[in-house]
Design a protein around this motif. Sequence first.
Motif, PDB file in Angstrom:
ATOM      1  N   ALA A  79       0.839  -1.197   0.000  1.00 47.01           N
ATOM      2  CA  ALA A  79       0.000   0.000   0.000  1.00 47.01           C
ATOM      3  C   ALA A  79       0.875   1.248   0.000  1.00 47.01           C
ATOM      4  CB  ALA A  79      -0.912  -0.004   1.219  1.00 47.01           C
ATOM      5  N   PRO A  80       0.453   2.308  -0.664  1.00 46.62           N
ATOM      6  CA  PRO A  80       1.274   3.528  -0.706  1.00 46.62           C
ATOM      7  C   PRO A  80       1.360   4.198   0.656  1.00 46.62           C
ATOM      8  CG  PRO A  80      -0.881   3.921  -1.676  1.00 46.62           C
ATOM      9  CD  PRO A  80      -0.802   2.446  -1.420  1.00 46.62           C
ATOM     10  N   ASP A  81       2.401   4.977   0.834  1.00 39.45           N
ATOM     11  CA  ASP A  81       2.499   5.798   2.049  1.00 39.45           C
ATOM     12  C   ASP A  81       1.270   6.705   2.126  1.00 39.45           C
ATOM     13  OD1 ASP A  81       4.955   4.661   2.538  1.00 39.45           O
ATOM     14  OD2 ASP A  81       6.102   6.319   1.673  1.00 39.45           O
ATOM     15  N   GLU A 102     -13.906   5.149  -7.468  1.00 35.51           N
ATOM     16  CA  GLU A 102     -14.689   4.018  -6.934  1.00 35.51           C
ATOM     17  C   GLU A 102     -13.899   3.220  -5.907  1.00 35.51           C
ATOM     18  OE1 GLU A 102     -16.057   1.789 -10.272  1.00 35.51           O
ATOM     19  OE2 GLU A 102     -17.283   3.415 -11.061  1.00 35.51           O
ATOM     20  N   ILE A 103     -13.360   3.926  -4.927  1.00 34.76           N
ATOM     21  CA  ILE A 103     -12.564   3.294  -3.876  1.00 34.76           C
ATOM     22  C   ILE A 103     -13.460   3.023  -2.673  1.00 34.76           C
ATOM     23  CG2 ILE A 103     -10.655   3.675  -2.269  1.00 34.76           C
ATOM     24  CD1 ILE A 103      -9.354   5.352  -4.519  1.00 34.76           C
ATOM     25  N   TRP A 111      -5.720  -5.001   1.397  1.00 34.46           N
ATOM     26  CA  TRP A 111      -4.838  -4.675   0.274  1.00 34.46           C
ATOM     27  C   TRP A 111      -4.363  -5.939  -0.444  1.00 34.46           C
ATOM     28  CZ3 TRP A 111      -3.681  -0.197  -2.103  1.00 34.46           C
ATOM     29  CH2 TRP A 111      -2.629  -0.207  -3.019  1.00 34.46           C
ATOM     30  N   GLU A 112      -4.050  -6.982   0.298  1.00 36.99           N
ATOM     31  CA  GLU A 112      -3.498  -8.203  -0.306  1.00 36.99           C
ATOM     32  C   GLU A 112      -4.482  -8.885  -1.243  1.00 36.99           C
ATOM     33  OE1 GLU A 112      -0.386  -9.094  -0.108  1.00 36.99           O
ATOM     34  OE2 GLU A 112      -0.027  -7.333   1.145  1.00 36.99           O
ATOM     35  N   THR A 113      -5.781  -8.674  -1.051  1.00 41.92           N
ATOM     36  CA  THR A 113      -6.768  -9.336  -1.909  1.00 41.92           C
ATOM     37  C   THR A 113      -7.336  -8.403  -2.979  1.00 41.92           C
ATOM     38  OG1 THR A 113      -8.605  -8.808  -0.396  1.00 41.92           O
ATOM     39  CG2 THR A 113      -7.422 -10.893  -0.052  1.00 41.92           C
ATOM     40  N   ALA A 122      -6.060   3.073  -6.184  1.00 36.40           N
ATOM     41  CA  ALA A 122      -5.823   3.587  -4.833  1.00 36.40           C
ATOM     42  C   ALA A 122      -4.488   4.325  -4.758  1.00 36.40           C
ATOM     43  CB  ALA A 122      -5.848   2.431  -3.827  1.00 36.40           C
ATOM     44  N   GLN A 123      -3.471   3.780  -5.402  1.00 32.72           N
ATOM     45  CA  GLN A 123      -2.142   4.396  -5.385  1.00 32.72           C
ATOM     46  C   GLN A 123      -2.191   5.807  -5.982  1.00 32.72           C
ATOM     47  OE1 GLN A 123       0.715   3.435  -8.499  1.00 32.72           O
ATOM     48  NE2 GLN A 123       2.143   2.670  -6.931  1.00 32.72           N
ATOM     49  N   ILE A 124      -2.852   5.947  -7.113  1.00 36.30           N
ATOM     50  CA  ILE A 124      -2.920   7.242  -7.783  1.00 36.30           C
ATOM     51  C   ILE A 124      -3.791   8.216  -6.998  1.00 36.30           C
ATOM     52  CG2 ILE A 124      -3.728   8.412  -9.869  1.00 36.30           C
ATOM     53  CD1 ILE A 124      -2.881   5.847 -11.398  1.00 36.30           C
ATOM     54  N   ALA A 125      -4.880   7.716  -6.410  1.00 36.34           N
ATOM     55  CA  ALA A 125      -5.753   8.583  -5.608  1.00 36.34           C
ATOM     56  C   ALA A 125      -4.997   9.184  -4.428  1.00 36.34           C
ATOM     57  CB  ALA A 125      -6.958   7.787  -5.118  1.00 36.34           C
ATOM     58  N   VAL A 126      -4.213   8.372  -3.731  1.00 33.75           N
ATOM     59  CA  VAL A 126      -3.435   8.864  -2.589  1.00 33.75           C
ATOM     60  C   VAL A 126      -2.430   9.922  -3.043  1.00 33.75           C
ATOM     61  CG1 VAL A 126      -1.762   8.226  -0.805  1.00 33.75           C
ATOM     62  CG2 VAL A 126      -3.724   6.739  -1.259  1.00 33.75           C
ATOM     63  N   ALA A 127      -1.817   9.696  -4.202  1.00 33.73           N
ATOM     64  CA  ALA A 127      -0.818  10.643  -4.710  1.00 33.73           C
ATOM     65  C   ALA A 127      -1.461  11.991  -5.032  1.00 33.73           C
ATOM     66  CB  ALA A 127      -0.148  10.066  -5.952  1.00 33.73           C
TER      67      ALA A 127
END
Length: 504
Positions: A79-81, A102-103, A111-113, A122-127
């Motif tokens: 998962a991203p920071d 749509e998160i 995250w693992e599943t 999710a990674q791009i949304a957090v960024a």
Amino acid sequence: MSDTYLLFTTVSFGYEHSLETIINGLTAHCAPGWTGIVGANGSGKSTLLRLAAGELTPSAGTIQSSGSVVYCPQRTDTAPDNFNGFMTVYDKPSMRLKAILEIEEEWLYRWETLSQGERKRAQIAVAIWQEPDVLLLDEPTNHLDADSLRVLYSALEAFNGTGLLVSHDRFLLNTLCYQCAFFEPPRIVMRSGTYAQGKEQQNIEYDSTLKMKHEAESTLQSLNREVTRRRNAADRADSQRSKRHLKASDHDAKAKIDLARVSGKDGAAGRRLRQLQGRVAQAEQTVESIDIKGRRVTGIEIPSEKSKRDTLFTLEPHTIPLGTRRMLRIPEISMAPSDRVAISGKNGCGKSTFIRFVVERLRIAPEKIVYIPQEVDDTAAKRILAEVRSLPNEVLGQLFTIVSRLGSEPKHLLDSDMPSPGEIRKLMLAHGMLHRPQLIIMDEPTNHMDLPSIECLEEALAECACGLLLVSHDEDFLRAVSSTHWQIVPDSTSQNVYSIHRQM
């Protein structure tokens, strides 16, 4: 953030284990907007982003930015920071991004599943939520379905900072970018405009350089022919001024030869020859100085064969769990030896899960199967590289010929401790081709590959004799190589149930 920037000043970098410098004296200014980064797998695109993010330190030069920098790598293993902060805050920016991409709230705990596409969203949304001055994206369209891609385009278009974008997605590069950095080792060339405009300029430059090379080679050939002519003339002159063929009593002839020597006429041909040889040396230097860059010879034929079995696999009706709440219903389904099956569906619908389910039930010998999963973790990548290095020289040569024709540099692979994701896929495909496969299974094969490699792979798969089972969001790619379509769609009975629909 209209005053954001990223500045590279004479930046150079090379990994300690490699004798080659990957980035050599790069000077470039990135203003607000998107700068595309394009080039072959392993050419250093991701390395440039890691330098900009501060994960790597240049061996020379400096990198400056206007403020905060956020980096989204290709991989989504962890998962991203700030993922926890993003998921547990309910401010307007985070709620907007969660809605657009749509998160779901439960993603925080599983995250693992999550599918690779869900992880990437999710990674791009957090960024984007962190509102950085500089945003560095490495293959952001990997794993995303068509709906998610449209959302991503809108989100990136609204970003008003400075962005660097490594991508094989031509639409994204042509929609967003105001300039593109083309990796043409050992140089990096910045060209203004979209990818298409930069590529056109690259082709013009290549054709112009090629013309200069041919003209220089033609001049050198003409000079060499003249050297040969003049050398023959000088040899004839030497023969004519020799006294060895004269009679001892022929004093008049001897006197003429002596006069020619005194007047200098006897050495004129030799002097002209030496002058011409100087011009030849200059022409050779000119030919050597014109370096043709920008295109690699690509194109492969996949040595494969059709299985003699009636079917490659047959599945009975089955239900597979997808995480904690969803499931995939599989009907009775089979695949014939020559079938070319495309599998598509939204992120999280179970495509990769279905592929793994099939792999465990195949009826053909393991060495006759090429299976390239959606992601290859670091441990597996290192194991694959070690296996390749241990191959006999003759086999290794065959494998690297294939890798080279797929657009990567074999020597770079041998020097690397960790090949790029695109290079690992090429290694796995090349290794499998050595055994004449009867079935090729690829989960998102165009992810991580550069544009020339995608086109090369598309042409090769379209002509191979074996069965194909391919998962992809690249509709053009699937249309080019498949004849049967299995689509995974929501079941009419429940929103948490998916089922496979077969289309011809």
